[in-house]
Write an enzyme that holds these catalytic residues in place. Sequence first.
Site, PDB file in Angstrom:
ATOM      1  N   GLY A  12       1.077  -1.513   0.108  1.00  0.00           N
ATOM      2  CA  GLY A  12      -0.266   0.088  -0.121  1.00  0.00           C
ATOM      3  C   GLY A  12       0.710   1.322  -0.219  1.00  0.00           C
ATOM      4  O   GLY A  12       1.005   2.277   1.082  1.00  0.00           O
ATOM      5  N   SER A  14       1.819   2.873  -2.097  1.00  0.00           N
ATOM      6  CA  SER A  14       1.487   3.865  -3.226  1.00  0.00           C
ATOM      7  C   SER A  14       1.210   5.162  -3.221  1.00  0.00           C
ATOM      8  O   SER A  14       0.575   6.371  -3.915  1.00  0.00           O
ATOM      9  CB  SER A  14       0.442   3.136  -5.033  1.00  0.00           C
ATOM     10  OG  SER A  14      -0.508   3.252  -3.781  1.00  0.00           O
ATOM     11  N   ARG A  15      -0.122   5.483  -2.120  1.00  0.00           N
ATOM     12  CA  ARG A  15      -0.244   6.872  -0.979  1.00  0.00           C
ATOM     13  C   ARG A  15      -0.518   6.728   0.041  1.00  0.00           C
ATOM     14  O   ARG A  15      -0.512   5.830   0.505  1.00  0.00           O
ATOM     15  CB  ARG A  15      -1.942   7.170  -1.910  1.00  0.00           C
ATOM     16  CG  ARG A  15      -2.691   5.860  -1.980  1.00  0.00           C
ATOM     17  CD  ARG A  15      -4.112   5.827  -3.330  1.00  0.00           C
ATOM     18  NE  ARG A  15      -4.904   5.010  -3.471  1.00  0.00           N
ATOM     19  CZ  ARG A  15      -6.165   4.354  -2.116  1.00  0.00           C
ATOM     20  NH1 ARG A  15      -6.093   5.464  -2.090  1.00  0.00           N
ATOM     21  NH2 ARG A  15      -6.083   3.977  -2.812  1.00  0.00           N
ATOM     22  N   VAL A  65      -2.734  -8.198  -2.441  1.00  0.00           N
ATOM     23  CA  VAL A  65      -2.109  -8.830  -0.935  1.00  0.00           C
ATOM     24  C   VAL A  65      -2.797  -9.590  -0.475  1.00  0.00           C
ATOM     25  O   VAL A  65      -2.818 -10.246   0.443  1.00  0.00           O
ATOM     26  CB  VAL A  65      -1.637  -7.426  -0.271  1.00  0.00           C
ATOM     27  CG1 VAL A  65       0.027  -6.571  -0.510  1.00  0.00           C
ATOM     28  CG2 VAL A  65      -2.663  -6.763   0.256  1.00  0.00           C
ATOM     29  N   ASN A  91       1.513  -2.667   5.484  1.00  0.00           N
ATOM     30  CA  ASN A  91       0.485  -1.237   5.111  1.00  0.00           C
ATOM     31  C   ASN A  91      -1.035  -0.847   4.159  1.00  0.00           C
ATOM     32  O   ASN A  91      -1.720   0.007   5.446  1.00  0.00           O
ATOM     33  CB  ASN A  91       0.967  -0.487   5.201  1.00  0.00           C
ATOM     34  CG  ASN A  91       0.682   1.486   5.003  1.00  0.00           C
ATOM     35  OD1 ASN A  91       0.479   2.082   5.730  1.00  0.00           O
ATOM     36  ND2 ASN A  91       0.420   1.592   3.297  1.00  0.00           N
ATOM     37  N   SER A 143      -4.729   0.092  14.297  1.00  0.00           N
ATOM     38  CA  SER A 143      -5.686   1.024  13.981  1.00  0.00           C
ATOM     39  C   SER A 143      -6.486   0.767  15.270  1.00  0.00           C
ATOM     40  O   SER A 143      -6.408   0.836  15.631  1.00  0.00           O
ATOM     41  CB  SER A 143      -7.065   0.953  13.494  1.00  0.00           C
ATOM     42  OG  SER A 143      -7.276   1.712  13.557  1.00  0.00           O
ATOM     43  N   TYR A 156     -12.915  -4.087  10.126  1.00  0.00           N
ATOM     44  CA  TYR A 156     -12.642  -2.510  10.272  1.00  0.00           C
ATOM     45  C   TYR A 156     -11.538  -2.899  11.379  1.00  0.00           C
ATOM     46  O   TYR A 156     -10.519  -3.411  11.487  1.00  0.00           O
ATOM     47  CB  TYR A 156     -12.502  -2.041  10.143  1.00  0.00           C
ATOM     48  CG  TYR A 156     -11.508  -0.880  10.027  1.00  0.00           C
ATOM     49  CD1 TYR A 156      -9.915  -1.062   8.862  1.00  0.00           C
ATOM     50  CD2 TYR A 156     -10.819   0.203  10.964  1.00  0.00           C
ATOM     51  CE1 TYR A 156      -9.287  -0.310   8.295  1.00  0.00           C
ATOM     52  CE2 TYR A 156      -9.517   0.654  10.844  1.00  0.00           C
ATOM     53  CZ  TYR A 156      -8.784   0.767   9.570  1.00  0.00           C
ATOM     54  OH  TYR A 156      -7.610   1.621   9.354  1.00  0.00           O
ATOM     55  N   ALA A 158     -11.668  -5.383  13.677  1.00  0.00           N
ATOM     56  CA  ALA A 158     -11.554  -6.545  14.134  1.00  0.00           C
ATOM     57  C   ALA A 158     -10.667  -7.330  13.340  1.00  0.00           C
ATOM     58  O   ALA A 158      -9.527  -7.438  13.954  1.00  0.00           O
ATOM     59  CB  ALA A 158     -12.675  -8.555  13.929  1.00  0.00           C
ATOM     60  N   ILE A 189      -6.343  10.087  10.625  1.00  0.00           N
ATOM     61  CA  ILE A 189      -4.480  10.244  10.299  1.00  0.00           C
ATOM     62  C   ILE A 189      -5.567  10.721   9.132  1.00  0.00           C
ATOM     63  O   ILE A 189      -6.197  10.005   8.543  1.00  0.00           O
ATOM     64  CB  ILE A 189      -3.346   9.724  10.344  1.00  0.00           C
ATOM     65  CG1 ILE A 189      -3.745   8.570  11.686  1.00  0.00           C
ATOM     66  CG2 ILE A 189      -2.696   9.671   8.868  1.00  0.00           C
ATOM     67  CD1 ILE A 189      -2.813   9.366  12.326  1.00  0.00           C
TER      68      ILE A 189
HETATM   69  P1  NAP Z   1      -4.929   5.138   1.362  1.00  0.00           P
HETATM   70  O1  NAP Z   1      -5.259   6.042   1.290  1.00  0.00           O
HETATM   71  O2  NAP Z   1      -6.357   4.154   1.513  1.00  0.00           O
HETATM   72  O3  NAP Z   1      -4.110   4.140   0.525  1.00  0.00           O
HETATM   73  C1  NAP Z   1      -4.555   2.012   0.356  1.00  0.00           C
HETATM   74  C2  NAP Z   1      -3.816   1.933   0.442  1.00  0.00           C
HETATM   75  O4  NAP Z   1      -3.866   0.267   0.598  1.00  0.00           O
HETATM   76  C3  NAP Z   1      -3.252   1.768  -1.246  1.00  0.00           C
HETATM   77  O5  NAP Z   1      -1.641   2.288  -1.378  1.00  0.00           O
HETATM   78  C4  NAP Z   1      -3.958   1.009  -1.550  1.00  0.00           C
HETATM   79  O6  NAP Z   1      -3.478   0.849  -3.105  1.00  0.00           O
HETATM   80  C5  NAP Z   1      -3.474  -0.262  -1.358  1.00  0.00           C
HETATM   81  N1  NAP Z   1      -4.263  -1.108  -1.343  1.00  0.00           N
HETATM   82  C6  NAP Z   1      -5.484  -1.844  -1.055  1.00  0.00           C
HETATM   83  N2  NAP Z   1      -6.259  -2.530  -1.376  1.00  0.00           N
HETATM   84  C7  NAP Z   1      -4.454  -3.683  -1.829  1.00  0.00           C
HETATM   85  C8  NAP Z   1      -5.081  -4.628  -2.386  1.00  0.00           C
HETATM   86  N3  NAP Z   1      -5.812  -5.845  -2.243  1.00  0.00           N
HETATM   87  N4  NAP Z   1      -3.859  -5.310  -2.030  1.00  0.00           N
HETATM   88  C9  NAP Z   1      -2.954  -4.640  -1.953  1.00  0.00           C
HETATM   89  N5  NAP Z   1      -2.654  -3.359  -1.902  1.00  0.00           N
HETATM   90  C10 NAP Z   1      -3.950  -2.441  -1.457  1.00  0.00           C
HETATM   91  O7  NAP Z   1      -5.053   4.516   2.911  1.00  0.00           O
HETATM   92  P2  NAP Z   1      -4.066   5.079   4.608  1.00  0.00           P
HETATM   93  O8  NAP Z   1      -5.099   5.890   5.107  1.00  0.00           O
HETATM   94  O9  NAP Z   1      -2.895   5.559   3.651  1.00  0.00           O
HETATM   95  O10 NAP Z   1      -4.342   3.559   5.407  1.00  0.00           O
HETATM   96  C11 NAP Z   1      -3.519   3.064   5.552  1.00  0.00           C
HETATM   97  C12 NAP Z   1      -2.846   2.041   6.488  1.00  0.00           C
HETATM   98  O11 NAP Z   1      -3.105   2.696   8.062  1.00  0.00           O
HETATM   99  C13 NAP Z   1      -4.797   1.016   6.217  1.00  0.00           C
HETATM  100  O12 NAP Z   1      -3.900  -0.136   6.390  1.00  0.00           O
HETATM  101  C14 NAP Z   1      -5.143   1.852   7.043  1.00  0.00           C
HETATM  102  O13 NAP Z   1      -6.407   0.859   7.812  1.00  0.00           O
HETATM  103  C15 NAP Z   1      -4.699   2.567   8.253  1.00  0.00           C
HETATM  104  N6  NAP Z   1      -4.842   3.015   9.124  1.00  0.00           N
HETATM  105  C16 NAP Z   1      -5.007   4.199   8.846  1.00  0.00           C
HETATM  106  C17 NAP Z   1      -5.907   5.286   9.446  1.00  0.00           C
HETATM  107  C18 NAP Z   1      -6.322   7.037   8.481  1.00  0.00           C
HETATM  108  O14 NAP Z   1      -6.644   7.732   9.272  1.00  0.00           O
HETATM  109  N7  NAP Z   1      -5.977   7.200   8.379  1.00  0.00           N
HETATM  110  C19 NAP Z   1      -5.909   5.081  11.122  1.00  0.00           C
HETATM  111  C20 NAP Z   1      -5.863   4.576  11.095  1.00  0.00           C
HETATM  112  C21 NAP Z   1      -5.321   3.029  10.131  1.00  0.00           C
HETATM  113  P3  NAP Z   1      -3.779   1.323  -4.571  1.00  0.00           P
HETATM  114  O15 NAP Z   1      -3.195   2.791  -4.316  1.00  0.00           O
HETATM  115  O16 NAP Z   1      -3.428   0.899  -5.947  1.00  0.00           O
HETATM  116  O17 NAP Z   1      -4.930   0.789  -4.335  1.00  0.00           O
END
Ligand code: NAP
Length: 248
Positions: A12, A14-15, A65, A91, A143, A156, A158, A189
């Site tokens: 993950g 990419s962004r 993944v 991630n 998280s 989520y 769980a 975040i």
């Molecule tokens: P995001 O901006 O939505 O990015 C999600 C990333 O996961 C993207 O790179 C996406 O790839 C990749 N992804 C999704 N499904 C996938 C798959 N089947 N195989 C491979 N890659 C996959 O999310 P984020 O906010 O940065 O979150 C990153 C992590 O932090 C996650 O585990 C999330 O649960 C955790 N988290 C986030 C927050 C928050 O507030 N943002 C809080 C707590 C925990 P593509 O770009 O190709 O779709």
Amino acid sequence: MDNSQRVVVVTGGSRGIGRAIALKFAEERPVIIIAHYDQDETFSDQTLAMLNEKGIRCESFKVDVSSKSAVETFFDSVLEKYGRVDTLINNAGITRDCLLMKMSERDWDLVLNINLKSIFNCTQTIIRSMIKNRRGTIVNIASVSGQIGVAGQANYSASKAGIMGFTKAVAREVASRGITVNAVAPGFIQTEMTDALPEKVVESYLQQIPLGRLGTVQDVSETVYWLCSESASYITGQIIHVNGGLYM
Ligand code: NAP
């Protein structure tokens, strides 16, 4: 490849948080491999361009993944090309929020498979090579939702609670081989994942965060990087909270 260069895999990457983690690691000039899944490669191309601009050797792979066979093929390619993986950041994650009463089995399975099974897939696939090398650092992104439970996020929450148990169990299994396994549990975040939430929900979270602001992707990436550094070499099996005090 310079043998002293660390080989880092960020799923993950990419962004969002994953991109920030890749950019943080870039400061030590490692080899960075990001895994992402979207057909549209815009985000992963942007991340690669940012890393290239810093002169970093990097590559992105499109891999689901949640699929064990896809993950095995991915790591086979990485090992064939780079010889080893020193650091794995699990991630990749998604949300499919819905009250339990209305949650479809599909959305339960999707979230559990992409958030939790993926960590089994990636860790189990690469751990043999890390054990052979007698070194490695693994950080799993959990998280606060897995700690406090969030209404509308039964799937989520769980998956993220499962990551914490997995982290501790595997940390015990591989500690004697010089490998650390930790988790970082971010709070709220600011990323695309949270941009999608209604303003009212964001406001109500803000009131519950003692530090009075949403977290940044850098708040998370700094902690992840530190956990993979020499300074944190005596830390394993821990869940580090990066949540502004939302859960203590
Ligand atoms: P995001 O901006 O939505 O990015 C999600 C990333 O996961 C993207 O790179 C996406 O790839 C990749 N992804 C999704 N499904 C996938 C798959 N089947 N195989 C491979 N890659 C996959 O999310 P984020 O906010 O940065 O979150 C990153 C992590 O932090 C996650 O585990 C999330 O649960 C955790 N988290 C986030 C927050 C928050 O507030 N943002 C809080 C707590 C925990 P593509 O770009 O190709 O779709």
